[in-house]
Design a protein around this motif. Structure first.
Motif, PDB file in Angstrom:
ATOM      1  N   GLY A 101       0.702  -1.176   0.026  1.00 36.33           N
ATOM      2  CA  GLY A 101      -0.149  -0.087   0.085  1.00 36.33           C
ATOM      3  C   GLY A 101       0.602   1.355   0.016  1.00 36.33           C
ATOM      4  N   LEU A 102       2.054   1.167  -0.521  1.00 37.66           N
ATOM      5  CA  LEU A 102       2.877   2.281  -0.306  1.00 37.66           C
ATOM      6  C   LEU A 102       2.605   3.661  -1.388  1.00 37.66           C
ATOM      7  N   PHE A 103       2.172   3.223  -2.533  1.00 38.52           N
ATOM      8  CA  PHE A 103       1.904   4.160  -3.335  1.00 38.52           C
ATOM      9  C   PHE A 103       0.643   4.907  -3.449  1.00 38.52           C
ATOM     10  N   SER A 104       0.193   5.084  -2.205  1.00 40.22           N
ATOM     11  CA  SER A 104      -1.102   5.902  -1.966  1.00 40.22           C
ATOM     12  C   SER A 104      -1.207   7.348  -2.541  1.00 40.22           C
ATOM     13  N   ASN A 105       0.014   7.922  -2.715  1.00 42.08           N
ATOM     14  CA  ASN A 105       0.146   9.425  -3.126  1.00 42.08           C
ATOM     15  C   ASN A 105       1.295   9.613  -3.733  1.00 42.08           C
ATOM     16  N   TYR A 106       1.468  10.608  -4.627  1.00 40.64           N
ATOM     17  CA  TYR A 106       2.512  10.979  -5.367  1.00 40.64           C
ATOM     18  C   TYR A 106       3.927  11.140  -4.322  1.00 40.64           C
ATOM     19  N   SER A 107       3.717  11.920  -3.322  1.00 39.40           N
ATOM     20  CA  SER A 107       5.014  11.826  -2.286  1.00 39.40           C
ATOM     21  C   SER A 107       5.826  10.687  -1.828  1.00 39.40           C
ATOM     22  N   ASN A 108       4.683   9.701  -1.624  1.00 42.49           N
ATOM     23  CA  ASN A 108       5.394   8.154  -1.581  1.00 42.49           C
ATOM     24  C   ASN A 108       5.841   7.523  -2.691  1.00 42.49           C
ATOM     25  N   TYR A 109       5.341   7.814  -3.794  1.00 42.48           N
ATOM     26  CA  TYR A 109       6.032   7.254  -5.266  1.00 42.48           C
ATOM     27  C   TYR A 109       7.561   7.953  -5.356  1.00 42.48           C
ATOM     28  N   GLU A 110       7.282   9.411  -5.114  1.00 39.44           N
ATOM     29  CA  GLU A 110       8.538  10.102  -5.350  1.00 39.44           C
ATOM     30  C   GLU A 110       9.543   9.545  -4.178  1.00 39.44           C
ATOM     31  N   SER A 111       9.329   9.575  -2.935  1.00 40.94           N
ATOM     32  CA  SER A 111      10.332   9.007  -1.931  1.00 40.94           C
ATOM     33  C   SER A 111      10.812   7.623  -2.259  1.00 40.94           C
ATOM     34  N   PHE A 112       9.853   6.676  -2.800  1.00 40.91           N
ATOM     35  CA  PHE A 112      10.339   5.444  -3.020  1.00 40.91           C
ATOM     36  C   PHE A 112      11.574   5.490  -4.218  1.00 40.91           C
ATOM     37  N   VAL A 113      11.040   6.295  -5.420  1.00 43.07           N
ATOM     38  CA  VAL A 113      12.079   6.288  -6.400  1.00 43.07           C
ATOM     39  C   VAL A 113      13.366   6.958  -5.914  1.00 43.07           C
ATOM     40  N   ILE A 114      13.301   7.870  -5.264  1.00 42.58           N
ATOM     41  CA  ILE A 114      14.891   8.122  -4.673  1.00 42.58           C
ATOM     42  C   ILE A 114      15.546   7.238  -3.793  1.00 42.58           C
ATOM     43  N   ARG A 115      14.871   6.812  -2.891  1.00 44.81           N
ATOM     44  CA  ARG A 115      15.357   5.623  -2.176  1.00 44.81           C
ATOM     45  C   ARG A 115      15.778   4.494  -2.963  1.00 44.81           C
ATOM     46  N   PHE A 116      15.096   4.079  -4.039  1.00 45.96           N
ATOM     47  CA  PHE A 116      15.245   2.975  -5.000  1.00 45.96           C
ATOM     48  C   PHE A 116      16.434   3.189  -5.824  1.00 45.96           C
ATOM     49  N   ASN A 117      16.615   4.420  -6.368  1.00 46.21           N
ATOM     50  CA  ASN A 117      17.848   4.823  -7.022  1.00 46.21           C
ATOM     51  C   ASN A 117      19.164   4.846  -6.065  1.00 46.21           C
ATOM     52  N   LYS A 118      18.984   5.190  -4.672  1.00 44.60           N
ATOM     53  CA  LYS A 118      19.972   5.384  -3.701  1.00 44.60           C
ATOM     54  C   LYS A 118      20.514   3.958  -3.473  1.00 44.60           C
ATOM     55  N   SER A 119      19.661   3.035  -3.339  1.00 43.90           N
ATOM     56  CA  SER A 119      19.790   1.709  -2.960  1.00 43.90           C
ATOM     57  C   SER A 119      20.748   1.019  -4.044  1.00 43.90           C
ATOM     58  N   HIS A 120      20.308   1.003  -5.262  1.00 47.13           N
ATOM     59  CA  HIS A 120      20.687   0.179  -6.493  1.00 47.13           C
ATOM     60  C   HIS A 120      21.617   0.892  -7.589  1.00 47.13           C
ATOM     61  N   TYR A 121      21.253   2.242  -7.794  1.00 49.72           N
ATOM     62  CA  TYR A 121      21.896   2.684  -9.088  1.00 49.72           C
ATOM     63  C   TYR A 121      22.646   4.044  -8.714  1.00 49.72           C
ATOM     64  N   GLY A 122      22.436   4.749  -8.084  1.00 46.00           N
ATOM     65  CA  GLY A 122      23.281   5.986  -7.360  1.00 46.00           C
ATOM     66  C   GLY A 122      22.903   7.140  -8.833  1.00 46.00           C
ATOM     67  N   TYR A 123      22.224   7.294  -9.493  1.00 53.47           N
ATOM     68  CA  TYR A 123      21.942   8.239 -10.538  1.00 53.47           C
ATOM     69  C   TYR A 123      22.006   9.511 -10.169  1.00 53.47           C
ATOM     70  N   GLU A 124      22.621  10.620 -10.721  1.00 56.48           N
ATOM     71  CA  GLU A 124      22.623  12.072 -10.080  1.00 56.48           C
ATOM     72  C   GLU A 124      21.814  12.963 -11.027  1.00 56.48           C
ATOM     73  N   GLU A 125      21.106  12.369 -12.052  1.00 54.64           N
ATOM     74  CA  GLU A 125      20.170  13.021 -12.764  1.00 54.64           C
ATOM     75  C   GLU A 125      18.777  13.195 -12.160  1.00 54.64           C
ATOM     76  N   GLU A 126      17.855  14.114 -12.814  1.00 54.19           N
ATOM     77  CA  GLU A 126      16.511  14.228 -12.332  1.00 54.19           C
ATOM     78  C   GLU A 126      16.045  12.938 -12.371  1.00 54.19           C
ATOM     79  N   LEU A 127      15.257  12.358 -11.567  1.00 50.78           N
ATOM     80  CA  LEU A 127      14.834  10.938 -11.346  1.00 50.78           C
ATOM     81  C   LEU A 127      13.494  10.953 -12.103  1.00 50.78           C
ATOM     82  N   ILE A 128      12.641  11.952 -11.857  1.00 47.03           N
ATOM     83  CA  ILE A 128      11.123  11.710 -12.260  1.00 47.03           C
ATOM     84  C   ILE A 128      10.818  12.918 -13.123  1.00 47.03           C
ATOM     85  N   HIS A 129       9.979  12.480 -14.294  1.00 45.47           N
ATOM     86  CA  HIS A 129       9.589  13.555 -15.136  1.00 45.47           C
ATOM     87  C   HIS A 129       8.255  13.263 -15.393  1.00 45.47           C
TER      88      HIS A 129
END
Length: 251
Positions: free
Chosen positions: A41-69
């Motif tokens: 039930g995490l993705f109940s709003n955009y803020s949670n989606y955004e936070s997940f993408v940031i943490r997902f990137n930090k855990s696995h990829y480490g991209y420094e570009e803009e993550l969401i568009h």
């Protein structure tokens, strides 16, 4: 390398896409975290989606570009994947409307509160989020006082380690040696403690981790950073308020 994107349809029909993550983005690889968090039930709003993408990137990829568009669709409530070149798309429909995914075989329907898994130009499967009634019967086996004391001790230990490491770095007489990292041993158990707290409080979406690592034990919290599906603030400024939120979630 298996590539993938996380696409999110917000409650008002706006669509957002993550960058293309390159590596292990198949459902049984890194993307299993997306499926797990959706079912929790995490993705109940955009803020949670955004936070997940940031943490997902930090855990696995480490991209420094803009993550969401943002994404634009040519047809209303239709996502056309007939020219998609990414290995996997994970499309989360958090709107109150049914959407259509147009693929090589025609069209597939994406009901509200569902996640569609797309492989190249074809819908592979659709996942429905199931709400478990027995979650309402859960009673926390750790008190608020105990929870707050544990998090405060972790915070104080982390602060102490930071000060000790800073002392070594700034010392004129400092030489490179293993002892310079010795202070970190004080909190080598931290990940285990956080894991156990997460299990005890049924924190499937890792709010405790977010409070500790992203918000620096609530010290970086600002109103508006975290909201519920109705746009109301969720206050993570202290361990006490985090506990109240977690208990409210499981009840």
């Amino acid at each position: 390398m298996t590539r993938g994107k996380i696409i999110y349809i917000d409650w008002d029909g706006k669509i957002f896409s993550s960058v293309e993550f390159n590596g292990d983005m198949y459902p049984d690889g890194n993307a299993d975290r997306i499926l797990e968090m959706f079912e929790a039930g995490l993705f109940s709003n955009y803020s949670n989606y955004e936070s997940f993408v940031i943490r997902f990137n930090k855990s696995h990829y480490g991209y420094e570009e803009e993550l969401i568009h943002p994404l634009a669709c040519k047809e209303e409530r239709v996502i056309d994947i007939t020219e998609n070149c990414t290995d996997y798309l994970y499309i989360i429909n958090n709107s109150d409307c049914e959407w259509i995914i147009k693929d090589q075989n025609g069209t597939s329907f994406l009901d509200k509160r569902t996640l569609g898994i797309v492989r190249f130009q074809q819908v592979e499967r659709v996942i429905y989020r199931v709400l478990h009634e027995n979650a309402k019967e859960f009673c926390a086996s750790i008190s608020k006082k105990e929870f707050v004391e544990i998090l405060n001790q972790l915070r104080d230990s982390s602060d102490l380690v930071g000060k000790v490491n800073s002392l070594f770095r700034n010392s004129r007489d400092n030489v490179e040696c293993d002892f310079c990292n010795g202070a970190a041993l004080q909190i080598s158990h931290e990940s285990t403690v956080v894991f156990l707290l997460r299990k005890l409080l049924k924190d499937a979406v890792e709010n405790i981790d977010y409070y500790i690592y992203e918000l620096d034990y609530g010290r970086k919290y600002e109103p508006g950073m975290i909201t519920d599906e109705n746009g109301h603030d969720i206050d993570f400024s202290s361990a006490e308020k985090l506990y109240d939120y977690l208990i409210g979630e499981v009840k």
